[in-house]
Write a protein that holds these residues in place. Sequence first.
Motif, PDB file in Angstrom:
ATOM      1  N   MET A  84       0.829  -1.203   0.000  1.00  0.00           N
ATOM      2  CA  MET A  84       0.000   0.000   0.000  1.00  0.00           C
ATOM      3  C   MET A  84       0.865   1.254   0.000  1.00  0.00           C
ATOM      4  N   PHE A  85       0.280   2.298  -0.565  1.00  0.00           N
ATOM      5  CA  PHE A  85       1.040   3.547  -0.604  1.00  0.00           C
ATOM      6  C   PHE A  85       0.600   4.456   0.544  1.00  0.00           C
ATOM      7  N   GLU A  86       1.439   5.405   0.800  1.00  0.00           N
ATOM      8  CA  GLU A  86       1.143   6.377   1.857  1.00  0.00           C
ATOM      9  C   GLU A  86       0.005   7.302   1.427  1.00  0.00           C
ATOM     10  N   ILE A  87      -0.951   7.470   2.295  1.00  0.00           N
ATOM     11  CA  ILE A  87      -1.987   8.460   1.975  1.00  0.00           C
ATOM     12  C   ILE A  87      -1.661   9.741   2.723  1.00  0.00           C
ATOM     13  N   ASN A  88      -1.597  10.787   1.945  1.00  0.00           N
ATOM     14  CA  ASN A  88      -1.300  12.079   2.543  1.00  0.00           C
ATOM     15  C   ASN A  88      -2.595  12.692   3.077  1.00  0.00           C
TER      16      ASN A  88
ATOM     17  N   ALA B 111      -3.177  15.169   5.013  1.00  0.00           N
ATOM     18  CA  ALA B 111      -3.268  16.632   4.969  1.00  0.00           C
ATOM     19  C   ALA B 111      -3.845  17.076   3.626  1.00  0.00           C
ATOM     20  N   LEU B 112      -3.535  16.287   2.615  1.00  0.00           N
ATOM     21  CA  LEU B 112      -3.994  16.618   1.262  1.00  0.00           C
ATOM     22  C   LEU B 112      -5.495  16.355   1.091  1.00  0.00           C
ATOM     23  N   LEU B 113      -5.936  15.279   1.698  1.00  0.00           N
ATOM     24  CA  LEU B 113      -7.325  14.879   1.494  1.00  0.00           C
ATOM     25  C   LEU B 113      -8.282  15.469   2.522  1.00  0.00           C
TER      26      LEU B 113
ATOM     27  N   PRO C 279      -9.224  18.504   3.469  1.00  0.00           N
ATOM     28  CA  PRO C 279     -10.232  19.495   3.061  1.00  0.00           C
ATOM     29  C   PRO C 279     -11.404  18.855   2.312  1.00  0.00           C
ATOM     30  N   LEU C 280     -11.101  17.876   1.470  1.00  0.00           N
ATOM     31  CA  LEU C 280     -12.161  17.219   0.700  1.00  0.00           C
ATOM     32  C   LEU C 280     -13.135  16.511   1.633  1.00  0.00           C
TER      33      LEU C 280
ATOM     34  N   VAL D 247     -15.272  19.182   3.647  1.00  0.00           N
ATOM     35  CA  VAL D 247     -16.410  19.799   2.942  1.00  0.00           C
ATOM     36  C   VAL D 247     -17.497  18.760   2.637  1.00  0.00           C
ATOM     37  N   GLU D 248     -17.054  17.546   2.378  1.00  0.00           N
ATOM     38  CA  GLU D 248     -18.039  16.499   2.139  1.00  0.00           C
ATOM     39  C   GLU D 248     -18.911  16.294   3.375  1.00  0.00           C
TER      40      GLU D 248
ATOM     41  N   ILE E 224     -19.420  18.544   5.770  1.00  0.00           N
ATOM     42  CA  ILE E 224     -20.276  19.722   5.971  1.00  0.00           C
ATOM     43  C   ILE E 224     -21.531  19.611   5.090  1.00  0.00           C
ATOM     44  N   LEU E 225     -21.297  19.222   3.834  1.00  0.00           N
ATOM     45  CA  LEU E 225     -22.409  19.097   2.893  1.00  0.00           C
ATOM     46  C   LEU E 225     -23.454  18.112   3.417  1.00  0.00           C
TER      47      LEU E 225
ATOM     48  N   ILE F  87     -21.505  13.355  -1.771  1.00  0.00           N
ATOM     49  CA  ILE F  87     -21.541  14.591  -2.555  1.00  0.00           C
ATOM     50  C   ILE F  87     -22.801  14.706  -3.412  1.00  0.00           C
TER      51      ILE F  87
END
Lengths: 62, 256, 302
Positions: free
Chosen positions: A1-5, A7-9, A11-12, A15-16, A18-19, A49
């Motif tokens: 498996m790869f590293e999931i960043n 911090a990058l995800l 915000p997505l 907002v998801e 919050i929606l 979404i």
Amino acid sequence: MFEINWALLAPLFIVEFILLAVALIDLIRIDETNGPKWVWAVICIFISILGPVLYFIFGRRP
Amino acid sequence: MQWSVIFKREMMEYVRSIKWIWVPIVFFIFGIMDQITMYYLPKIIDATGGMPEGAEVNIPSPPPAEALFMSINEMNTLGILIIGLLSMSLIAGELKSGVYELVLSKPVKYANYVTAKWAALSTLVLASFFIGLLAGWYYTNILFGELAIDKFLVAFLVYGLYLLFFITIAIFVNTWFKRPGMVLFLSILLIIFVNIITSILGHFLTWSPGHISSYVSTYLFTGNITTEMWGTIGTTIVLIIGLLYAAVEVLKRKEL
Amino acid sequence: MSLMEVDGLTKAFDGKEVVKDLSFGLKTGTCVALLGPNGAGKTTTLRMLAGFTHPTAGTIQFDQQSLTTDIRQYVGYLPQFPTFHTWMSGLEFLVYVGQLSYLTNAEATDRANELLEKVGLEDAKKQRIKKYSGGMKQRLGIAQALINKPKLIILDEPVSALDPIGRREVLNLMMDLKKDATILFSTHILNDAEEVSDELLLLHHGELVEQGALENLNHLDQTGKIQLNFSVYPEKLESQLKNLSSIKHIKPVGQGVEVVVSDMDVARIEILQLVMTKEWPLTKFEQAKTTLEDVFMKVVNS
């Protein structure tokens, strides 16, 4: 498996969330929707979404 | 002032119907989703082992200009669809429900009514587009390399004009038909028509609004604002004013 | 004094005239009913007078000036089916339409509160309109028509869609409004017209077929009904009456008959002469007052 960043995800996901939260709160407070409320609740929760967006456009009565 | 009264009421409606929350969020998601997918795509393919043994996964990382343009591409499809849905009952809905008759019995100027509604929707859409594109620009910078802020600003202004053009088409169609579904269908049909005509006769119609997204793309790569781009901007502004004027005139002549 | 003078007002949709050559005047301070069956052109007429449907031909003079300014500033209008932005509260909506009528925010708020009290919606003013009942919406509709203190109030079928209680509320409100404004309202219900109006305009197939004060209309009309009662029902009563020139129709009612006559003065003499020669035991001779309904039916059927 790869590293999931995360911090990058983050915000997505935020907002998801919050929606979804806004849609569900509105669904509880609103008097009437086009179609049964529980159906909209299911749509909002299970289709990320797009579900809440569909609810805002087609589910809400003005 | 009457214009600002209508504008404020429209804004109040956007707040009460939660549009001021969900539309910016949706545009934000449109703005960043392609960059994130693109960034993770090679890794996902790697991890799931979808490629045959021995094949090398070689998806080149896109240049920053192309990465930002992906945001605009999303606006061009899903964004347009959302705007169509937002505007389909802007005036048609009031004509259909009958509120229009009541409002019209007051000394309301048609031009105020149309332009205030146009301005209110434009404010919502441009603010949301700004947020979405800004987020897209930010992700482009951290994932795919640096892109100057003026690239972002010019792309926002020029492509924003295209969105305004579409809003104006939708407003114009609103004055013709009462059924929101019909308004949505025709608005989208018209914008597709503009794009098809542009792609067929593009060599002659170098100033057509249909060129805006490709001109923005070129600008993002080269950084040059061409004469054709200025021409397109001019044509689009003229068309927006013309369509607004036509919408006012149609409404004036409309029998309830 | 005349508040509004209408001359030759005509409206055609796709070449079909729905309102034909109307001419009439509205006197200041009167309450005028525009009466007619459904589809007579009432709504179209009112919309033209309210200033947002353009006549095909004809002129409307308001307050002795030819219209160069926007008449909508001076007229309050209530549509037949008033619809509102139902997500707004009653107060918010009134302030909104007040501002559309060039009142400042403060003026509009004061006026809105005053009107909400007048129409009895004070307790509901902060509620969303979607929670209002039909009668409440109609009263809110009247309040919005009054927001700019109009000289002329135009109401399109203000009571037709209401239940008896709502109807009573609105009629009382109209009686009250008569004191300080000129009212023009349309209706297809004769009782309502009779109850609150001073003058009548009778519209049929887009044409003005009768107009004037209520009393005058009754005088104008020479046809009428006479009720005859006898202590003993005479033989051959009906066949004898039938021979009289002025009698059009005979209907037996209890101990006597009701006759419809073409000319009241002639009929009175003819009938009484017949009664005397035949020595019928007459107990009642009543000249029935022509009701609005009779006038209406006559005009509509002619």
